[in-house]
Write a protein that holds these residues in place. Sequence first.
Motif, PDB file in Angstrom:
ATOM      1  N   CYS B  14       0.825  -1.209   0.000  1.00 52.58           N
ATOM      2  CA  CYS B  14       0.000   0.000   0.000  1.00 52.58           C
ATOM      3  C   CYS B  14       0.859   1.259   0.000  1.00 52.58           C
ATOM      4  CB  CYS B  14      -0.898   0.019   1.236  1.00 52.58           C
ATOM      5  SG  CYS B  14      -1.977  -1.417   1.334  1.00 52.58           S
ATOM      6  N   VAL B  15       0.706   2.058  -1.042  1.00 57.56           N
ATOM      7  CA  VAL B  15       1.411   3.338  -1.132  1.00 57.56           C
ATOM      8  C   VAL B  15       0.411   4.416  -0.720  1.00 57.56           C
ATOM      9  CG1 VAL B  15       2.668   4.915  -2.637  1.00 57.56           C
ATOM     10  CG2 VAL B  15       2.791   2.447  -3.045  1.00 57.56           C
ATOM     11  N   VAL B  44       7.039   0.250   2.253  1.00 54.45           N
ATOM     12  CA  VAL B  44       5.625   0.614   2.324  1.00 54.45           C
ATOM     13  C   VAL B  44       4.912  -0.566   2.981  1.00 54.45           C
ATOM     14  CG1 VAL B  44       5.741   2.139   0.307  1.00 54.45           C
ATOM     15  CG2 VAL B  44       4.971  -0.235   0.013  1.00 54.45           C
ATOM     16  N   PRO B  45       3.793  -0.316   3.669  1.00 59.09           N
ATOM     17  CA  PRO B  45       3.106  -1.416   4.366  1.00 59.09           C
ATOM     18  C   PRO B  45       2.644  -2.472   3.359  1.00 59.09           C
ATOM     19  CG  PRO B  45       2.173   0.735   4.971  1.00 59.09           C
ATOM     20  CD  PRO B  45       3.091   0.975   3.835  1.00 59.09           C
ATOM     21  N   TYR B 113      -2.833   2.343  -4.036  1.00 61.68           N
ATOM     22  CA  TYR B 113      -2.460   3.651  -3.512  1.00 61.68           C
ATOM     23  C   TYR B 113      -3.691   4.410  -3.056  1.00 61.68           C
ATOM     24  CZ  TYR B 113      -4.098   6.692  -7.250  1.00 61.68           C
ATOM     25  OH  TYR B 113      -4.885   7.389  -8.103  1.00 61.68           O
ATOM     26  N   SER B 114      -3.413   5.425  -2.232  1.00 58.01           N
ATOM     27  CA  SER B 114      -4.456   6.312  -1.763  1.00 58.01           C
ATOM     28  C   SER B 114      -3.801   7.639  -1.418  1.00 58.01           C
ATOM     29  CB  SER B 114      -5.139   5.730  -0.530  1.00 58.01           C
ATOM     30  OG  SER B 114      -6.304   6.461  -0.234  1.00 58.01           O
ATOM     31  N   GLN B 152       7.309   5.088  -7.076  1.00 59.81           N
ATOM     32  CA  GLN B 152       7.346   5.912  -8.283  1.00 59.81           C
ATOM     33  C   GLN B 152       6.132   5.656  -9.177  1.00 59.81           C
ATOM     34  OE1 GLN B 152       9.568   8.383  -8.502  1.00 59.81           O
ATOM     35  NE2 GLN B 152      10.278   7.622  -6.527  1.00 59.81           N
ATOM     36  N   SER B 153       5.711   4.405  -9.265  1.00 58.66           N
ATOM     37  CA  SER B 153       4.503   4.098 -10.045  1.00 58.66           C
ATOM     38  C   SER B 153       3.277   4.745  -9.424  1.00 58.66           C
ATOM     39  CB  SER B 153       4.272   2.586 -10.117  1.00 58.66           C
ATOM     40  OG  SER B 153       5.267   1.981 -10.885  1.00 58.66           O
ATOM     41  N   GLY B 154       3.233   4.775  -8.099  1.00 57.71           N
ATOM     42  CA  GLY B 154       2.126   5.436  -7.403  1.00 57.71           C
ATOM     43  C   GLY B 154       2.081   6.917  -7.740  1.00 57.71           C
TER      44      GLY B 154
END
Lengths: 246, 246
Positions: B14-15, B44-45, B113-114, B152-154
């Motif tokens: 998760c980002v 990241v978690p 992501y969020s 980076q993708s996020g």
Amino acid sequence: MNKKELNPYVSVDCVIFGFDLEQLYVLLIDSGSMEGYKQSRMAVPGDLIYDTENLDTAARRVLKELTGIENIYLEQIGAFGDPDRIGKKASDRKWLESIRAMPEARVITVAYYSLVRMPNFNPKASSFAKSAGWAPVSEVHDLAFDHYEILQSGLEQLKRKIKIQPIGFNLLPEKFTLSQLHKLYECIYDKALDKRNFRRKILNLNILTNLDEKQIGVPHKPSQLFKFNEENYKKLSEEGFDNFGF
Amino acid sequence: MNKKELNPYVSVDCVIFGFDLEQLYVLLIDSGSMEGYKQSRMAVPGDLIYDTENLDTAARRVLKELTGIENIYLEQIGAFGDPDRIGKKASDRKWLESIRAMPEARVITVAYYSLVRMPNFNPKASSFAKSAGWAPVSEVHDLAFDHYEILQSGLEQLKRKIKIQPIGFNLLPEKFTLSQLHKLYECIYDKALDKRNFRRKILNLNILTNLDEKQIGVPHKPSQLFKFNEENYKKLSEEGFDNFGF
């Protein structure tokens, strides 16, 4: 696992859209040819990955093995991982038993999509595909596993994409009319688009070169021909449109 | 596998981006607390999924277990599946050996992501996370596994998203200034944006209501306050911007 061993837990699926200047199609295989399983069973081309293979490579390999199609740019749609995504339907379970070493394994699939100009890509079925061909998207209502859902996600991705990037290069002949480009946008948006409005907006993007040439041999009033301005098209593809023009 | 058995081949990561009206942050955990492994190891978690769990559920569960954060909307970035994505670095292999039943297994991860308003989400580390907290995105240069690439993708996804959807609801206080909204866009675009141009374009979207109220208690000339027009904002979020205005 060995070098060339299949990973029984992860597959890739390819949603390949085709355009023939008239309609949007999707590439399907009939995977129903296994021994003891004669019924037609339509699916998008997909299979398990090898354990040493990355996902993009697997997608290209599987597409080639099942349909002969290669040398196209595949973009990831995302992962699909409902625990029962492949075991819901009896026909799917029967097929899995006939073909997979671990038919009960939970399989996560990673879906890819592409949009190609149809006459340039003629599928030839091989491996476990009994046949391979183009089906009009509007006539596809049911597919193996969760492939119908994956197809819908591919369409959504396509709709999002044309909001931020130009489309048409490699999909239209080198010389094309504004009507043909208009048709492509209508096919992807899946609705009628005002022609005059479209002309104005697409010309404002500055990606078209007016060839000062007209169609020949058409049974209607010949239209003006255009080609893409490759440099501007490429620039806009990389930067993306920006509503704010920042 | 049993109901509550971990699937050793698939994980979720998760980002979570945070915004504090000034900077963009990312939620990181220190996963370096395992026995025999004392070095700080930022990630990241993320964790393996349960075999009966779908991917979205797994992402929400893992985020909650490691950081206490829940009730946020997670959107999928995509799957990451390089065969050696988790085994490249010695520190990662050591960590895997200390925590996983099958440390050698090839793991595909599905990233989410969020983007949340930071003061509303205070992480509390638990499970194998030694600590959890917000790090300024601009100061993150190295993470466990391929998490830097995933981050980076996020960011790329976020940049694409603000080209087709409005952003800011739930990220800004109920009443905010145009400077604060401008700052949010600059943080995501990661570049300076002309202020006057931004004002004009954002007001044209018709998603802001001028409150006819000014800031109070600020050490500078108080600015005009706005709020989002919830109905118009929601409409535009669902339809998406459209450069062509079709």
